[in-house]
Design a protein around this motif. Structure first.
Motif, PDB file in Angstrom:
ATOM      1  N   PRO A   1      -3.646   2.115  16.376  1.00 58.71           N
ATOM      2  CA  PRO A   1      -2.670   1.105  15.978  1.00 58.71           C
ATOM      3  C   PRO A   1      -2.349   0.254  17.195  1.00 58.71           C
ATOM      4  O   PRO A   1      -2.455   0.735  18.302  1.00 58.71           O
ATOM      5  N   PRO A   2      -2.030  -0.979  17.085  1.00 61.20           N
ATOM      6  CA  PRO A   2      -1.609  -1.707  15.900  1.00 61.20           C
ATOM      7  C   PRO A   2      -2.695  -2.438  15.136  1.00 61.20           C
ATOM      8  O   PRO A   2      -2.387  -3.271  14.294  1.00 61.20           O
ATOM      9  N   THR A   3      -3.973  -2.195  15.384  1.00 59.62           N
ATOM     10  CA  THR A   3      -5.002  -2.846  14.586  1.00 59.62           C
ATOM     11  C   THR A   3      -4.778  -2.469  13.130  1.00 59.62           C
ATOM     12  O   THR A   3      -4.751  -1.298  12.797  1.00 59.62           O
ATOM     13  N   GLN A   4      -4.613  -3.461  12.302  1.00 60.19           N
ATOM     14  CA  GLN A   4      -4.248  -3.191  10.914  1.00 60.19           C
ATOM     15  C   GLN A   4      -5.320  -3.647   9.949  1.00 60.19           C
ATOM     16  O   GLN A   4      -5.935  -4.686  10.122  1.00 60.19           O
TER      17      GLN A   4
ATOM     18  N   PRO B   1      -5.435  -4.279   5.774  1.00 59.75           N
ATOM     19  CA  PRO B   1      -4.465  -4.371   4.667  1.00 59.75           C
ATOM     20  C   PRO B   1      -4.391  -3.080   3.856  1.00 59.75           C
ATOM     21  O   PRO B   1      -5.410  -2.422   3.605  1.00 59.75           O
ATOM     22  N   ALA B   2      -3.195  -2.726   3.455  1.00 53.42           N
ATOM     23  CA  ALA B   2      -2.974  -1.473   2.726  1.00 53.42           C
ATOM     24  C   ALA B   2      -3.816  -1.385   1.460  1.00 53.42           C
ATOM     25  O   ALA B   2      -4.296  -0.310   1.111  1.00 53.42           O
ATOM     26  N   ASP B   3      -4.040  -2.505   0.793  1.00 49.79           N
ATOM     27  CA  ASP B   3      -4.799  -2.465  -0.452  1.00 49.79           C
ATOM     28  C   ASP B   3      -6.307  -2.356  -0.239  1.00 49.79           C
ATOM     29  O   ASP B   3      -7.068  -2.228  -1.183  1.00 49.79           O
ATOM     30  N   ALA B   4      -6.748  -2.369   1.020  1.00 49.24           N
ATOM     31  CA  ALA B   4      -8.176  -2.212   1.328  1.00 49.24           C
ATOM     32  C   ALA B   4      -8.601  -0.751   1.383  1.00 49.24           C
ATOM     33  O   ALA B   4      -9.782  -0.441   1.286  1.00 49.24           O
ATOM     34  N   TRP B   5      -7.637   0.158   1.546  1.00 51.79           N
ATOM     35  CA  TRP B   5      -7.951   1.578   1.693  1.00 51.79           C
ATOM     36  C   TRP B   5      -8.176   2.244   0.351  1.00 51.79           C
ATOM     37  O   TRP B   5      -7.438   2.031  -0.601  1.00 51.79           O
ATOM     38  N   ILE B   6      -9.206   3.083   0.290  1.00 50.68           N
ATOM     39  CA  ILE B   6      -9.532   3.850  -0.908  1.00 50.68           C
ATOM     40  C   ILE B   6      -9.467   5.330  -0.535  1.00 50.68           C
ATOM     41  O   ILE B   6     -10.104   5.762   0.422  1.00 50.68           O
ATOM     42  N   THR B   7      -8.687   6.096  -1.294  1.00 51.42           N
ATOM     43  CA  THR B   7      -8.577   7.531  -1.043  1.00 51.42           C
ATOM     44  C   THR B   7      -9.715   8.258  -1.753  1.00 51.42           C
ATOM     45  O   THR B   7     -10.010   7.992  -2.905  1.00 51.42           O
ATOM     46  N   SER B   8     -10.327   9.178  -1.034  1.00 56.42           N
ATOM     47  CA  SER B   8     -11.410   9.966  -1.608  1.00 56.42           C
ATOM     48  C   SER B   8     -10.874  10.854  -2.722  1.00 56.42           C
ATOM     49  O   SER B   8      -9.941  11.625  -2.513  1.00 56.42           O
ATOM     50  N   THR B   9     -11.451  10.741  -3.905  1.00 56.83           N
ATOM     51  CA  THR B   9     -11.036  11.607  -5.008  1.00 56.83           C
ATOM     52  C   THR B   9     -11.624  12.998  -4.860  1.00 56.83           C
ATOM     53  O   THR B   9     -11.081  13.961  -5.381  1.00 56.83           O
ATOM     54  N   TYR B  10     -12.719  13.127  -4.126  1.00 58.53           N
ATOM     55  CA  TYR B  10     -13.364  14.426  -3.940  1.00 58.53           C
ATOM     56  C   TYR B  10     -12.477  15.373  -3.143  1.00 58.53           C
ATOM     57  O   TYR B  10     -12.381  16.551  -3.445  1.00 58.53           O
ATOM     58  N   SER B  11     -11.813  14.871  -2.132  1.00 57.59           N
ATOM     59  CA  SER B  11     -11.015  15.736  -1.270  1.00 57.59           C
ATOM     60  C   SER B  11      -9.574  15.882  -1.747  1.00 57.59           C
ATOM     61  O   SER B  11      -8.830  16.693  -1.225  1.00 57.59           O
ATOM     62  N   ALA B  12      -9.169  15.135  -2.746  1.00 57.70           N
ATOM     63  CA  ALA B  12      -7.783  15.155  -3.201  1.00 57.70           C
ATOM     64  C   ALA B  12      -7.339  16.519  -3.718  1.00 57.70           C
ATOM     65  O   ALA B  12      -6.198  16.903  -3.534  1.00 57.70           O
ATOM     66  N   ALA B  13      -8.233  17.257  -4.345  1.00 60.26           N
ATOM     67  CA  ALA B  13      -7.866  18.559  -4.904  1.00 60.26           C
ATOM     68  C   ALA B  13      -7.439  19.545  -3.822  1.00 60.26           C
ATOM     69  O   ALA B  13      -6.624  20.423  -4.062  1.00 60.26           O
TER      70      ALA B  13
ATOM     71  N   ALA C   1     -14.111   1.722   7.921  1.00 62.71           N
ATOM     72  CA  ALA C   1     -13.006   2.370   8.618  1.00 62.71           C
ATOM     73  C   ALA C   1     -12.684   3.670   7.891  1.00 62.71           C
ATOM     74  O   ALA C   1     -12.695   3.723   6.662  1.00 62.71           O
ATOM     75  N   VAL C   2     -12.412   4.720   8.655  1.00 62.17           N
ATOM     76  CA  VAL C   2     -12.101   6.035   8.097  1.00 62.17           C
ATOM     77  C   VAL C   2     -10.834   6.547   8.763  1.00 62.17           C
ATOM     78  O   VAL C   2     -10.691   6.452   9.984  1.00 62.17           O
ATOM     79  N   ARG C   3      -9.925   7.068   7.954  1.00 62.64           N
ATOM     80  CA  ARG C   3      -8.694   7.636   8.515  1.00 62.64           C
ATOM     81  C   ARG C   3      -8.242   8.839   7.702  1.00 62.64           C
ATOM     82  O   ARG C   3      -8.630   9.026   6.549  1.00 62.64           O
ATOM     83  N   ASP C   4      -7.398   9.635   8.312  1.00 67.40           N
ATOM     84  CA  ASP C   4      -6.815  10.815   7.679  1.00 67.40           C
ATOM     85  C   ASP C   4      -5.567  10.372   6.927  1.00 67.40           C
ATOM     86  O   ASP C   4      -4.662   9.780   7.513  1.00 67.40           O
ATOM     87  N   THR C   5      -5.502  10.668   5.644  1.00 65.53           N
ATOM     88  CA  THR C   5      -4.366  10.254   4.826  1.00 65.53           C
ATOM     89  C   THR C   5      -3.048  10.809   5.360  1.00 65.53           C
ATOM     90  O   THR C   5      -2.032  10.142   5.322  1.00 65.53           O
ATOM     91  N   LYS C   6      -3.061  12.027   5.879  1.00 62.35           N
ATOM     92  CA  LYS C   6      -1.829  12.652   6.378  1.00 62.35           C
ATOM     93  C   LYS C   6      -1.416  12.124   7.749  1.00 62.35           C
ATOM     94  O   LYS C   6      -0.271  12.323   8.160  1.00 62.35           O
ATOM     95  N   ASN C   7      -2.344  11.494   8.468  1.00 54.75           N
ATOM     96  CA  ASN C   7      -2.046  11.031   9.829  1.00 54.75           C
ATOM     97  C   ASN C   7      -2.427   9.563  10.011  1.00 54.75           C
ATOM     98  O   ASN C   7      -3.100   9.195  10.966  1.00 54.75           O
ATOM     99  N   ARG C   8      -1.993   8.729   9.104  1.00 54.73           N
ATOM    100  CA  ARG C   8      -2.319   7.302   9.174  1.00 54.73           C
ATOM    101  C   ARG C   8      -1.882   6.664  10.472  1.00 54.73           C
ATOM    102  O   ARG C   8      -2.523   5.749  10.982  1.00 54.73           O
ATOM    103  N   GLN C   9      -0.791   7.134  11.031  1.00 49.59           N
ATOM    104  CA  GLN C   9      -0.253   6.562  12.266  1.00 49.59           C
ATOM    105  C   GLN C   9      -1.187   6.768  13.458  1.00 49.59           C
ATOM    106  O   GLN C   9      -1.065   6.090  14.469  1.00 49.59           O
TER     107      GLN C   9
END
Length: 69
Positions: free
Chosen positions: A6-9, A11-23, A38-46
């Motif tokens: 961060p702070p390279t941003q 847009p929030a609507d560009a991110w897609i959450t993996s449905t495979y790992s959601a379970a 771009a790849v990021r951890d959903t729990k550690n977006r910061q």
């Protein structure tokens, strides 16, 4: 791989959450970002995201698919 903190941003609507790992509640998100994925951890977006080339991302997906079939 290039880590863009961060702070390279992207847009929030560009991110897609993996449905495979959601379970497992161990999600990653991906977004296309100017000739890169771009790849990021959903729990550690910061913590930012990592950029990989589209070729590298495709190879990763092929490898994962081959090992889970």
């Amino acid at each position: 791989m290039t880590h863009i903190p961060p702070p390279t941003q992207i847009p929030a609507d560009a991110w897609i959450t993996s449905t495979y790992s959601a379970a497992n509640n161990e999600c990653v998100e991906v977004a296309l970002a100017r000739s890169a994925v771009a790849v990021r951890d959903t729990k550690n977006r910061q913590r930012g995201h990592t950029l990989v080339s589209p070729t590298a991302w495709a190879a990763f997906l092929d490898l994962v698919s081959a090992n889970t079939a």
